[in-house]
Scaffold this active site. Structure first.
Site, PDB file in Angstrom:
ATOM      1  N   ARG A  22       0.849  -1.200   0.000  1.00  0.00           N
ATOM      2  CA  ARG A  22       0.000   0.000   0.000  1.00  0.00           C
ATOM      3  C   ARG A  22       0.879   1.243   0.000  1.00  0.00           C
ATOM      4  NH1 ARG A  22      -4.882  -1.657   4.126  1.00  0.00           N
ATOM      5  NH2 ARG A  22      -5.242  -3.643   3.088  1.00  0.00           N
ATOM      6  N   SER A 113      -8.035  -1.117   0.793  1.00  0.00           N
ATOM      7  CA  SER A 113      -9.038  -1.418   1.811  1.00  0.00           C
ATOM      8  C   SER A 113      -9.744  -0.186   2.372  1.00  0.00           C
ATOM      9  CB  SER A 113      -8.383  -2.224   2.919  1.00  0.00           C
ATOM     10  OG  SER A 113      -9.343  -2.690   3.804  1.00  0.00           O
ATOM     11  N   HIS A 114      -9.571   0.063   3.655  1.00  0.00           N
ATOM     12  CA  HIS A 114     -10.293   1.149   4.326  1.00  0.00           C
ATOM     13  C   HIS A 114      -9.546   2.475   4.233  1.00  0.00           C
ATOM     14  CE1 HIS A 114      -7.355  -0.696   6.829  1.00  0.00           C
ATOM     15  NE2 HIS A 114      -7.270   0.415   7.529  1.00  0.00           N
ATOM     16  N   LYS A 126      -2.418  -6.712  -3.990  1.00  0.00           N
ATOM     17  CA  LYS A 126      -1.959  -7.922  -3.309  1.00  0.00           C
ATOM     18  C   LYS A 126      -2.238  -9.140  -4.167  1.00  0.00           C
ATOM     19  CE  LYS A 126      -5.983  -8.955  -0.520  1.00  0.00           C
ATOM     20  NZ  LYS A 126      -6.451  -9.532   0.722  1.00  0.00           N
ATOM     21  N   ASP A 277     -16.260  -1.828   4.306  1.00  0.00           N
ATOM     22  CA  ASP A 277     -15.146  -0.923   3.997  1.00  0.00           C
ATOM     23  C   ASP A 277     -14.893  -0.816   2.494  1.00  0.00           C
ATOM     24  OD1 ASP A 277     -14.063  -3.459   3.630  1.00  0.00           O
ATOM     25  OD2 ASP A 277     -12.069  -2.842   4.265  1.00  0.00           O
ATOM     26  N   ASP A 279     -12.990  -2.261   0.286  1.00  0.00           N
ATOM     27  CA  ASP A 279     -12.944  -3.460  -0.547  1.00  0.00           C
ATOM     28  C   ASP A 279     -13.905  -4.551  -0.096  1.00  0.00           C
ATOM     29  OD1 ASP A 279     -11.386  -3.816   1.735  1.00  0.00           O
ATOM     30  OD2 ASP A 279     -10.147  -5.350   0.783  1.00  0.00           O
ATOM     31  N   ASP A 281     -14.329  -6.288   2.740  1.00  0.00           N
ATOM     32  CA  ASP A 281     -14.025  -7.430   3.615  1.00  0.00           C
ATOM     33  C   ASP A 281     -14.274  -7.131   5.095  1.00  0.00           C
ATOM     34  OD1 ASP A 281     -11.867  -5.735   3.812  1.00  0.00           O
ATOM     35  OD2 ASP A 281     -10.331  -7.266   3.443  1.00  0.00           O
ATOM     36  N   ARG A 282     -14.497  -5.859   5.436  1.00  0.00           N
ATOM     37  CA  ARG A 282     -14.767  -5.540   6.839  1.00  0.00           C
ATOM     38  C   ARG A 282     -16.255  -5.325   7.083  1.00  0.00           C
ATOM     39  NH1 ARG A 282     -10.104  -1.837   9.480  1.00  0.00           N
ATOM     40  NH2 ARG A 282      -8.348  -2.943   8.541  1.00  0.00           N
ATOM     41  N   THR A 344      -1.750 -11.011  13.432  1.00  0.00           N
ATOM     42  CA  THR A 344      -2.688 -10.143  12.718  1.00  0.00           C
ATOM     43  C   THR A 344      -2.559 -10.307  11.208  1.00  0.00           C
ATOM     44  OG1 THR A 344      -2.651  -8.540  14.500  1.00  0.00           O
ATOM     45  CG2 THR A 344      -3.254  -7.711  12.328  1.00  0.00           C
ATOM     46  N   GLU A 363     -11.109 -11.063  13.378  1.00  0.00           N
ATOM     47  CA  GLU A 363     -10.133 -10.107  13.869  1.00  0.00           C
ATOM     48  C   GLU A 363     -10.895  -8.950  14.512  1.00  0.00           C
ATOM     49  OE1 GLU A 363      -6.193  -9.727  11.655  1.00  0.00           O
ATOM     50  OE2 GLU A 363      -7.679  -9.514  10.077  1.00  0.00           O
ATOM     51  N   GLU A 364     -10.262  -8.352  15.521  1.00  0.00           N
ATOM     52  CA  GLU A 364     -10.893  -7.236  16.209  1.00  0.00           C
ATOM     53  C   GLU A 364     -11.106  -6.039  15.289  1.00  0.00           C
ATOM     54  OE1 GLU A 364      -8.877  -4.403  16.417  1.00  0.00           O
ATOM     55  OE2 GLU A 364      -7.318  -5.589  15.464  1.00  0.00           O
ATOM     56  N   SER A 365     -10.380  -6.014  14.180  1.00  0.00           N
ATOM     57  CA  SER A 365     -10.402  -4.866  13.271  1.00  0.00           C
ATOM     58  C   SER A 365     -11.585  -4.955  12.300  1.00  0.00           C
ATOM     59  CB  SER A 365      -9.093  -4.811  12.504  1.00  0.00           C
ATOM     60  OG  SER A 365      -8.844  -6.059  11.879  1.00  0.00           O
ATOM     61  N   LYS A 376     -11.659 -12.306   4.807  1.00  0.00           N
ATOM     62  CA  LYS A 376     -12.758 -11.870   5.655  1.00  0.00           C
ATOM     63  C   LYS A 376     -13.840 -11.308   4.745  1.00  0.00           C
ATOM     64  CE  LYS A 376     -10.391  -7.545   7.026  1.00  0.00           C
ATOM     65  NZ  LYS A 376      -9.007  -7.660   6.579  1.00  0.00           N
ATOM     66  N   ARG A 506      -0.983   0.854  17.699  1.00  0.00           N
ATOM     67  CA  ARG A 506      -2.285   0.405  18.187  1.00  0.00           C
ATOM     68  C   ARG A 506      -2.127  -0.148  19.610  1.00  0.00           C
ATOM     69  NH1 ARG A 506      -4.709   0.852  13.415  1.00  0.00           N
ATOM     70  NH2 ARG A 506      -4.009  -0.274  11.557  1.00  0.00           N
TER      71      ARG A 506
HETATM   72  C1  VG1 Z   1      -5.123  -3.872   9.855  1.00  0.00           C
HETATM   73  C2  VG1 Z   1      -5.868  -4.677  10.896  1.00  0.00           C
HETATM   74  C3  VG1 Z   1      -5.744  -6.163  10.588  1.00  0.00           C
HETATM   75  C4  VG1 Z   1      -6.264  -6.424   9.170  1.00  0.00           C
HETATM   76  C5  VG1 Z   1      -5.533  -5.544   8.186  1.00  0.00           C
HETATM   77  C6  VG1 Z   1      -6.068  -5.677   6.783  1.00  0.00           C
HETATM   78  O1  VG1 Z   1      -3.755  -4.201   9.875  1.00  0.00           O
HETATM   79  O2  VG1 Z   1      -5.398  -4.388  12.186  1.00  0.00           O
HETATM   80  O3  VG1 Z   1      -6.445  -6.900  11.551  1.00  0.00           O
HETATM   81  O4  VG1 Z   1      -6.084  -7.769   8.825  1.00  0.00           O
HETATM   82  O5  VG1 Z   1      -5.650  -4.169   8.575  1.00  0.00           O
HETATM   83  O6  VG1 Z   1      -7.432  -5.392   6.723  1.00  0.00           O
HETATM   84  P1  VG1 Z   1      -2.646  -3.324  10.642  1.00  0.00           P
HETATM   85  O7  VG1 Z   1      -1.340  -3.994  10.348  1.00  0.00           O
HETATM   86  O8  VG1 Z   1      -2.765  -1.948  10.113  1.00  0.00           O
HETATM   87  O9  VG1 Z   1      -3.016  -3.378  12.083  1.00  0.00           O
HETATM   88  V1  VG1 Z   1      -8.043  -4.640   5.334  1.00  0.00           V
HETATM   89  O10 VG1 Z   1      -9.725  -4.573   5.429  1.00  0.00           O
HETATM   90  O11 VG1 Z   1      -7.232  -3.207   5.449  1.00  0.00           O
HETATM   91  O12 VG1 Z   1      -7.445  -5.570   4.106  1.00  0.00           O
HETATM   92 CO    CO Z   2     -10.648  -4.211   3.700  1.00  0.00          CO
END
Ligand code: VG1
Ligand code: CO
Length: 553
Positions: A22, A113-114, A126, A277, A279, A281-282, A344, A363-365, A376, A506
């Protein structure tokens, strides 16, 4: 054929993070930048001649340009066919579904993603392997190694390919098949969940609001909720995907999905709210004036999985990332099934799912999913909750003549299992040196902290989480600092691997609360003491100059 080998030089910063590479859009727009990374993927995976690739992205700015480049490079690198989503669109879980359903060799997903999009926003790329999941670390490391020694890439000189009409065309002997990005995914959802029951729920006065945040799930939500489930038109919002997500931050949490949050916490609020989000997946799950933490959502889904037809046989096991709360562990223990704790990132779940060891992952995220794909899956989680609500409504109609709300389901769950009170505090865009300094300081304090007492909390152990994959034995170290307390509470410190600006630190906070009379408490109130301890032992304010987090989830 007009295949060119273009000389190039390595960039040295193409190391994939938690989920792919990214960078800011202008970084990707540098001459050869995208091409170098794509060639490094192709050199690493060494697909047999004639192999099929899946290709699509979340539709953000630069998606179309990137798709054209990748198609021409795939043709020059010997692929025989590419399945590409119409308009270059595939949500991340839909891409995983396509790779698996059509057994393609792998897939390239374009998304950050987000992270925000647009000319000054973020872009990402990816690679997913044949199981439909993100490439494991050994593959992403090999891609990075290749990117550091690349000297040329191969590309076909050809006109751009029509991406907006479904159909097939040929470039340089490679077939490009433009597919409907939604239908296979929607069919998969219909095979897992009780669409009749959800249809009944959504047409019985129960009101929902799904916010696609002007990101990729818009067309998926329209097909599933409006066309297949016949929900009223106002059940969805922001369903037109925009290249810059309408200027928003397509991250489904209480901070960034504020438009939805205002509706859900306002007067005359719907019964159920959800968002996804960039893409797809969230997911965020909300009830009327009520927020479900992602860790709790995983636990509720696990405890009620049998209510969904696709999971009627039960769950083989559960996996959660280390910082995710242990709420799901309690359900696993009750069900007598294993629960795995992984680093993670979704790539660590793939082996466990492939081996049949786990059915559900989280995942908590704001990430939840199952072995139906290897990513996800935001809409999957939303449908699972709707299925649970519909099933509970049906049984209650005979017995109690009352419908259970999201809040009631959550309260009943906590009453049965206890509550793992949970929150994450993010400090975004810190100077990298300061963030690294916090982590080093914590590392250096392990001995001194062990056994230390802070009010009612005593530190039992401290460590830096490392993981040995139970299937292939690969080891991942440095996955986050854990401060473990004697009563089972935890503080975890981790640096993000998805940010594109400075460093994001975090802090994950978790305390177990068995007392039903305390379950209604706001998490920030219940965790106040742990939050103080986290700041004290990390010297965060002194080292970073920040006195409050950027985002609290
Ligand atoms: C974050 C989240 C992690 C998740 C990743 C990709 O990563 O904490 O749980 O798998 O984003 O999600 P990091 O390394 O920034 O904590 V997504 O929806 O951005 O593909
Ligand atoms: Co995403």
């Amino acid at each position: 054929m007009n295949i060119h080998s273009i000389p190039t030089k390595p960039f040295n910063d193409q190391k994939p993070g938690t989920s792919g590479l990214r960078k800011r859009v202008p970084a990707f727009q540098q001459p050869h930048y995208l091409e170098n990374f794509v060639q490094s993927i192709f050199d690493t995976i060494a697909a047999p001649p004639g192999a099929t690739l899946t290709l699509g992205g979340d539709g953000r700015y630069y998606n179309r340009e990137a798709i054209q480049i990748i198609l021409k490079m795939a043709a020059a690198n010997g692929f025989g066919r590419v399945l590409v989503g119409q308009g270059g669109i595939l949500s991340t879980p839909a891409a995983s579904c396509i790779i698996r359903k059509y057994q393609t060799y792998g897939g390239i997903i374009l998304s950050a993603s987000h992270n925000p999009g647009g000319p000054d926003g973020d872009f990402g790329i990816k690679y997913n392997t044949a199981n439909g999941g993100p490439a494991p670390e050994k593959v992403t490391e090999a891609i990075f190694a290749n990117s550091k020694k690349i000297s040329q890439y191969r590309i076909l000189q050809a006109l751009d390919i029509e991406l907006d009409a479904i159909g097939e065309s040929d470039i340089g002997g490679m077939q490009v098949q433009v597919i409907d990005p939604v239908v296979d995914y929607a069919d998969l959802m219909a095979s897992l969940f009780d669409f009749n029951a959800i249809h009944g729920l959504l047409n019985s006065g129960f009101r929902m609001k799904f916010d696609a945040m002007h990101a990729v799930t818009g067309p998926y939500a329209k097909e599933i909720f409006l066309n297949r489930l016949d929900a009223p038109a106002d059940s969805v919002m922001n369903v037109v995907p925009l290249e810059d997500f309408g200027g928003g931050h397509p991250d489904p949490n209480l901070t960034y999905a504020h438009e939805l949050v205002e509706i859900i916490y306002g007067d005359n609020a719907p019964d159920f709210g959800a968002a996804s989000d960039g893409d797809g997946d969230r997911n965020m799950i909300l009830g009327k004036h009520f927020f479900v933490t992602p860790s709790d959502s995983l636990a509720v889904i696990a405890a009620n999985a049998k209510l969904a037809p696709g999971y009627a046989k039960g769950v083989a096991g559960i996996a959660r990332s280390m910082p995710t709360s242990a709420a799901a562990d309690r359900v696993a223990a009750k069900l007598g099934i294993p629960c795995y704790e992984t680093p993670t990132g979704w790539k660590f779940f793939g082996n466990l799912m492939d081996a049949g060891k786990v059915t559900l992952c989280g995942e908590e995220s704001f990430g939840t999913g199952s072995d139906h794909v290897r990513e996800k899956d935001g809409l999957w989680a939303v449908l699972f909750w709707l299925n649970i609500l519909a099933a509970k409504q049906q049984s209650d109609a005979q017995q109690l003549k009352a419908r259970q709300s999201v809040e009631q389901i959550m309260m009943a769950h906590w009453a049965q299992f206890g509550r793992n009170v949970y929150s994450r505090h993010d400090y975004e865009a810190l100077p990298s040196d300061a963030a690294n300094g916090v982590m080093q300081h914590l590392h250096a304090s392990f001995n001194q902290l062990t056994g230390a007492q802070f009010g009612r909390y005593t530190i039992k152990t401290c460590d830096d989480f490392s993981y040995t994959d139970p299937i292939d034995g690969s080891v991942s170290t440095g996955q986050g600092i854990r401060i473990l307390f004697s009563d089972g509470s935890r503080i975890v410190f981790r640096l993000s691997g998805t940010g594109t600006e400075g460093a994001t630190l975090r802090i994950y906070l978790e305390a177990f609360e068995p007392d039903v009379n305390q379950h209604h408490l706001d998490a920030q109130v219940a965790l106040a003491e742990l939050i103080k301890i986290a700041l004290q032992i990390s010297e965060l304010t002194k080292r970073t100059g920040r006195d409050k987090p950027t985002v609290i989830t």
